[in-house]
Structure formats: C-alpha cells, structure tokens
Motif scaffolding. Structure first.
Motif, PDB file in Angstrom:
ATOM      1  N   LYS A  30      88.856  40.570  61.894  1.00 45.28           N
ATOM      2  CA  LYS A  30      88.768  39.211  62.443  1.00 45.28           C
ATOM      3  C   LYS A  30      87.462  38.544  62.021  1.00 45.28           C
ATOM      4  CE  LYS A  30      89.728  40.009  66.878  1.00 45.28           C
ATOM      5  NZ  LYS A  30      90.123  39.719  68.284  1.00 45.28           N
ATOM      6  N   PHE A  31      86.383  39.314  61.945  1.00 47.04           N
ATOM      7  CA  PHE A  31      85.101  38.747  61.516  1.00 47.04           C
ATOM      8  C   PHE A  31      85.198  38.224  60.082  1.00 47.04           C
ATOM      9  CE2 PHE A  31      80.957  39.204  59.448  1.00 47.04           C
ATOM     10  CZ  PHE A  31      80.160  38.424  60.288  1.00 47.04           C
ATOM     11  N   VAL A  32      85.797  39.026  59.198  1.00 41.99           N
ATOM     12  CA  VAL A  32      85.928  38.606  57.796  1.00 41.99           C
ATOM     13  C   VAL A  32      86.856  37.399  57.689  1.00 41.99           C
ATOM     14  CG1 VAL A  32      86.772  39.290  55.521  1.00 41.99           C
ATOM     15  CG2 VAL A  32      85.427  40.910  56.897  1.00 41.99           C
ATOM     16  N   LEU A  33      88.007  37.468  58.372  1.00 41.60           N
ATOM     17  CA  LEU A  33      88.983  36.390  58.264  1.00 41.60           C
ATOM     18  C   LEU A  33      88.548  35.104  58.953  1.00 41.60           C
ATOM     19  CD1 LEU A  33      92.402  38.245  58.729  1.00 41.60           C
ATOM     20  CD2 LEU A  33      91.314  37.474  56.611  1.00 41.60           C
ATOM     21  N   SER A  34      87.565  35.207  59.851  1.00 39.52           N
ATOM     22  CA  SER A  34      87.101  33.993  60.527  1.00 39.52           C
ATOM     23  C   SER A  34      86.506  32.991  59.538  1.00 39.52           C
ATOM     24  CB  SER A  34      86.064  34.348  61.603  1.00 39.52           C
ATOM     25  OG  SER A  34      84.894  34.899  61.021  1.00 39.52           O
ATOM     26  N   PHE A  35      86.065  33.469  58.369  1.00 34.85           N
ATOM     27  CA  PHE A  35      85.523  32.582  57.342  1.00 34.85           C
ATOM     28  C   PHE A  35      86.617  32.041  56.414  1.00 34.85           C
ATOM     29  CE2 PHE A  35      82.062  35.407  58.567  1.00 34.85           C
ATOM     30  CZ  PHE A  35      81.036  34.510  58.785  1.00 34.85           C
ATOM     31  N   PHE A  36      87.846  32.575  56.590  1.00 30.42           N
ATOM     32  CA  PHE A  36      88.958  32.157  55.724  1.00 30.42           C
ATOM     33  C   PHE A  36      90.166  31.740  56.560  1.00 30.42           C
ATOM     34  CE2 PHE A  36      86.465  35.429  53.574  1.00 30.42           C
ATOM     35  CZ  PHE A  36      86.128  34.784  52.383  1.00 30.42           C
ATOM     36  N   GLY A  37      89.877  31.198  57.736  1.00 26.65           N
ATOM     37  CA  GLY A  37      90.958  30.858  58.646  1.00 26.65           C
ATOM     38  C   GLY A  37      91.979  29.904  58.047  1.00 26.65           C
ATOM     39  N   ALA A  38      91.504  28.873  57.352  1.00 27.25           N
ATOM     40  CA  ALA A  38      92.425  27.885  56.783  1.00 27.25           C
ATOM     41  C   ALA A  38      93.315  28.535  55.725  1.00 27.25           C
ATOM     42  CB  ALA A  38      91.641  26.726  56.186  1.00 27.25           C
ATOM     43  N   TRP A  39      92.749  29.440  54.923  1.00 21.63           N
ATOM     44  CA  TRP A  39      93.541  30.119  53.893  1.00 21.63           C
ATOM     45  C   TRP A  39      94.630  30.983  54.527  1.00 21.63           C
ATOM     46  CZ3 TRP A  39      94.184  35.369  52.946  1.00 21.63           C
ATOM     47  CH2 TRP A  39      94.848  35.684  51.758  1.00 21.63           C
ATOM     48  N   VAL A  40      94.281  31.699  55.589  1.00 20.18           N
ATOM     49  CA  VAL A  40      95.271  32.528  56.290  1.00 20.18           C
ATOM     50  C   VAL A  40      96.406  31.664  56.816  1.00 20.18           C
ATOM     51  CG1 VAL A  40      95.660  33.979  58.325  1.00 20.18           C
ATOM     52  CG2 VAL A  40      93.625  34.334  56.906  1.00 20.18           C
ATOM     53  N   PRO A  89      97.896  43.699  61.486  1.00 21.46           N
ATOM     54  CA  PRO A  89      98.549  42.457  61.916  1.00 21.46           C
ATOM     55  C   PRO A  89      98.075  41.960  63.273  1.00 21.46           C
ATOM     56  CG  PRO A  89     100.163  43.955  60.989  1.00 21.46           C
ATOM     57  CD  PRO A  89      98.873  44.723  61.119  1.00 21.46           C
ATOM     58  N   PHE A  90      97.708  42.892  64.179  1.00 21.62           N
ATOM     59  CA  PHE A  90      97.176  42.454  65.471  1.00 21.62           C
ATOM     60  C   PHE A  90      95.963  41.555  65.266  1.00 21.62           C
ATOM     61  CE2 PHE A  90      98.766  46.497  67.860  1.00 21.62           C
ATOM     62  CZ  PHE A  90     100.049  45.992  67.834  1.00 21.62           C
ATOM     63  N   GLY A  91      95.044  41.985  64.386  1.00 27.40           N
ATOM     64  CA  GLY A  91      93.862  41.183  64.114  1.00 27.40           C
ATOM     65  C   GLY A  91      94.200  39.872  63.439  1.00 27.40           C
ATOM     66  N   LEU A  92      95.116  39.919  62.475  1.00 32.24           N
ATOM     67  CA  LEU A  92      95.528  38.707  61.759  1.00 32.24           C
ATOM     68  C   LEU A  92      96.131  37.682  62.711  1.00 32.24           C
ATOM     69  CD1 LEU A  92      96.178  37.107  59.167  1.00 32.24           C
ATOM     70  CD2 LEU A  92      98.303  38.434  58.998  1.00 32.24           C
ATOM     71  N   LEU A  93      96.982  38.142  63.618  1.00 31.21           N
ATOM     72  CA  LEU A  93      97.623  37.232  64.562  1.00 31.21           C
ATOM     73  C   LEU A  93      96.591  36.527  65.438  1.00 31.21           C
ATOM     74  CD1 LEU A  93     100.672  39.414  65.657  1.00 31.21           C
ATOM     75  CD2 LEU A  93     100.769  37.293  64.357  1.00 31.21           C
TER      76      LEU A  93
END
Length: 533
Positions: free
Chosen positions: A142-152, A271-275
């Motif tokens: 979640k920390f890494v993806l927080s910088f790529f939220g729009a891309w996700v 997937p839990f983190g991604l969701l």
C-alpha cells in the motif's frame, strides 16, 4: 481567518454529531474484532490469549494511529480554510479483508499447523507471526502503490475491483454471518430486522436512536433475558468473567519468521492491499464531493503506514478509511469522533477491555451489522458502475462462491489432508467435483478481477484487450496465482510439480489459452477491435 474561527472550531471539536459518530465507528470496529476472535477461537480453536493479548493490541494500535493522523489532517484543513464544519476521514478495520484474513489465511494456517503436529500454543504463535508478516506485506504494498494510485485506478476496471470485493462481502461477510444469526434466530433475526428497518428502509427509531445502537440494545436484551430462561437452548453461553488482559503492542521482528509462510497466501494478501488503495482513492473522492478536500496521497500514506506499524507491533487486520465520511458529516460529526474512537479502540487493545466486550457481545448480536455492511458493499458494486457492466460484476462473484463452498466443506487438504487424496482424478469422470470447487476458489480475488476485466473489455468492444487479459490469466494460472492445484492455494513453478498435478495445471492454462485465441480470431474477424460489438 477571522479571529472567532478558532473559537468556533474549538466549540465544535466534540458535539452531538461526534457522539453519534463515535457510536457508529466504535461499533463497526468492535464488530470486526468480535468476528475475528469468534472465527479464530470459536471456529478454529486458537488459544484465546494469543488472539486477545498478541493480535488485538497491535491491530487496535493501527486504528489509534490512523485516526489520530486523520484528526490532525482535518484540523489542519479547518485551519487552512477557516471552516468549522470540516469532518475528519473515519478510519477503522476493513471488514471484508479482516474477515477474509480470519477465514482464509489465519484460521486455515492454524489448522494446518495443528495437522502438522504442533500443540495449540505453538500453532497459535506461528499463526500470529504469519498474520504479522501478512500485514507488513500489505502495508509495504500500500505504501508503494500510494504513489501510483491514479495508475492503479486506470489499470483495473471498477467492475473488477468492486465486483471482487462485493463477492467477498456477499458470500463471506454476508452469508457466513447470516448462518451465525440463524444459530440463535430469536436474537439475531430481531437485530437484523431493526438494522434493515433503520438503515435500509431508512425509518426513524424511537427517540432518534441510531440503528446500530438500537439493534444492539434489543439483541443484547433478548440474549441475556431469554438465555438464562432456557429459551435460546444451546445458543446461550454465560459471559466469561471480566479479565484484564494487558497487552502492549511493542515493535517486534517476529514478523520476519512469518514471511516465508506468507508465500502460499500471496494471491490473497496482495489483492487485499490493492483493494484498499483503490478504496482509499474512492473514499477521498467521496469526501471531496462532500466538501472536504483531502490530498489523496496523504490519505493513502496514512492508511499504509497505520497498517505497516500495526503489523510490526503484532496486528493481523489492516486499517482503511471508511466510505461513510459524507454520512458522518451529515450527522454533524467533525473531528472529535475520530479522536475519541482512536483512543477507545487503541487503549482497549492495550488494557484488554475490548476482549471483554467481544466476549459479552455474542456473534448473533454483532453479525447483523456485518450482513448490513455486506449488503451495502454489494449494492455499491452495481450502483458505482454503469448498468452495462452488471453482467461483469455478477460473473466475478462465482470464484468467491467456490471459495465459500470450500470453506463450508471443511477446506480439504488443510483441515483434513486425507480428504484431498484424489485431487487429480475421480475414476472415469476425470477431476473430482470437490477438486474443481477448491481449485476455482484458490486465488479467487485475482480470478474475479481477471474475469470481470475481460468481460468489461468485451462489452466496450476491446476484444483484443479482452484476449490479452485472458492470456494474462493463463500465465497466472500456470504459476498457481489463480486456480492453484495445491489444496492450500500455494504458488509454484509448474515444472517442479508431480506429473498428475502438472497435467491438471496445463488443462486450466489451456482453457485460458483457447479462449484467448478464440477472442483474438473474433477481433480479427471484426476488423477493428475497438469498434467490435
């Protein structure tokens, strides 16, 4: 800012709306903790001390830290804008993934450790370390993806994201608690009816009582009045004596020992983190629409760090910002309700009164809340996506249904490994029906995303894109990320499997490959895939 603004903000720091907010937010978190404890202690037989003194304190610490951060963010926004009506973002334990952690990761892992010969204490400790490690993995993701939220958000269709989580909600968070309600129907059905009356039908309870509170009071009264009279039969259990279970959530490196054990569960954990990242983006947009403009990245970073710290300190369930910020705002809650909720839950994990409350409130009292939340999440999956994608959402439910059936059948291969001995054949009929159910359910969250995504692509006329998504499904199947042929859903290198298992893997890979080829041919026949209908 006018000089009177800070005074106005101080006067509104905690009011009647905040009291309602505290009741709702505390009960939400308490119900999830109660189900977590009931599943682990009551269903799987894990020692209560490990759940209450090891898992609860760190889990509650995540709620405390997240709510403190969101309270500070709200007060900073109020000071910046000069508004006294800013409502803090509510944060708590995520219901679908917390329940799924209990039923799909922690509980089966404990059963597996027991089947391997460990005593309950050692199996509980190993399961706790696995839970910590799982939370750390989710926190880092979640920390890494927080910088790529729009891309996700752009990469995965909303129907795939919401459909997968709605599948969890409907069959795990809704159906399984409904079974618990019907174990003590006099209590549970009355509570469920009141919640549906107040929160679904939106009818006013006497004296303006909040729906969750009203349902809880009535259900508790029925339980403790009728239970001792014998009316509830075996559904009544006398409350355990009050016990102070002190448990300090000290940082620990125990999660490192649990990291290897997370590998079989990565198709669930990741997937839990991604969701939650996508959910955090959605709730931030919801709060912005209600008038409170929080930076999306800050909301996601708080969520990620709260989860990460909770995992390092012994927690096993991740935190998330709740979708109901506009509802809390409408009831008059401002910044006091998140501060008080964080303190109540956080200190309750340390001093142990959360465990006593959990023991005082039977599942039949708390399960109706989970059923309502499940209904809300499922309804949202249909409301938040265009009607033309409804079929994709429904299609994404089937892997979750398979996983629920596997759970109710006893998780063959985990609870009783001997039951899964005929995994690869059933006489002249090929693969056994039980094996198909388990394999379809393994990695069900990612499967749901893949299935919904390729249906959405077809609906939009992007047939080549649909073929590419199906081809990706074939790759994921080859390594057991979805449709793992291992009973516990472990990932693997297919060439290292025994011949029977490897042959079954290639059957499922071939199924995705054949569909990808068919879709590719259809796209060529259509001429321009983007215009295909």
């Amino acid at each position: 800012m006018p000089a009177s603004a800070p005074l106005a903000q101080r006067r509104r720091a905690f009011g009647g709306g905040d009291l309602n907010g505290v009741l709702g937010l505390v009960v939400d978190n308490l119900s999830i903790l109660a189900f977590l404890a009931t599943a682990l202690v009551g269903i799987f037989g894990m020692p209560a001390d490990i759940v209450f003194r090891r898992m609860f304190p760190g889990t509650a610490l995540g709620v405390l830290l997240g709510n403190l951060a969101y309270t500070w963010m709200a007060r900073r926004l109020a000071a910046k804008t000069g508004r006294a009506d800013v409502t803090a973002m509510p944060l708590g334990l995520d219901a679908p993934t917390s329940i799924a952690m209990a039923l799909l990761v922690l509980g089966p892992a404990f059963a597996g450790y027991r089947a391997a010969g460990l005593d309950p204490g050692a199996a509980g400790e190993a399961t706790w370390r696995l839970g910590m490690a799982s939370l750390v993995v989710m926190g880092v993701l979640k920390f890494v993806l927080s910088f790529f939220g729009a891309w996700v958000q752009r990469s995965v269709p909303r129907a795939g994201l919401l459909g997968s989580i709605a599948g969890i909600a409907l069959v795990l968070m809704g159906f399984l608690p409904l079974v618990e309600i019907m174990r003590v129907p006099v209590v549970g059905f009355a509570g469920l009816g009141i919640i549906l009356y107040a929160l679904v039908a939106k009818r006013r309870l006497p004296f303006g009582t909040p729906g969750v509170l009203g349902a809880g009071v009535v259900a508790v009264a029925l339980y403790y009045v009728l239970g001792p009279l014998g009316v509830l039969g075996t559904g009544y259990h006398a409350p355990a004596p009050w016990t102070w279970r002190l448990g300090f959530p000290w940082p620990s490196l125990a999660f490192i020992a649990g990291l290897p054990a997370t590998v079989p569960y990565l198709p669930l954990i990741l997937p839990f983190g991604l969701l939650m990242v996508v959910g955090g983006i959605n709730v931030t947009e919801s709060a912005r629409a209600a008038g409170d403009d929080y930076p999306t990245r800050d909301i996601l970073l708080v969520e990620a760090l709260a989860t990460l710290v909770a995992g390092v300190c012994g927690g096993v369930a991740q935190t998330t910002p709740y979708i109901g910020q506009p509802a809390y705002k409408a009831m008059g809650a401002r910044t006091g309700y998140t501060l008080v909720t964080g303190l109540v839950i956080g200190l309750g994990g340390v001093f142990g009164y959360l465990s006593n409350l959990v023991e005082l409130l039977p599942v039949a009292v708390l399960a109706p809340i989970l059923v309502f939340v499940a209904i809300g999440i499922t309804v949202q999956a249909f409301e938040a996506v265009p009607l033309r994608y409804a079929a994709a959402v429904v299609f994404s439910f089937f892997p979750a249904i398979a996983r629920m059936l596997a759970i109710k059948l006893g998780d063959p291969g985990i609870v009783d490994p001997a039951r899964f001995g005929s995994l690869y054949a059933d006489g002249a009929h090929g693969v056994s029906e039980l094996a198909v159910i388990v394999i379809l359910g393994n990695g069900f969250i990612i499967t749901s995303m893949v299935w919904a995504s390729f249906v959405v692509a077809m609906i939009d006329g992007h047939v080549r894109k649909a073929a590419a998504i199906v081809a990706l499904g074939a790759v994921l199947t080859a390594f057991g990320v979805i449709h793992s042929v291992q009973p516990i859903g472990a990932v693997y290198l297919p060439w290292l499997l025994d011949p029977g298992a490897r042959a079954l893997v290639w059957q499922f890979v071939g199924a995705y490959g054949a569909l990808a080829v068919v879709l590719l041919l259809l796209s060529i026949r259509a001429g321009d895939a983007r215009n295909a209908v």
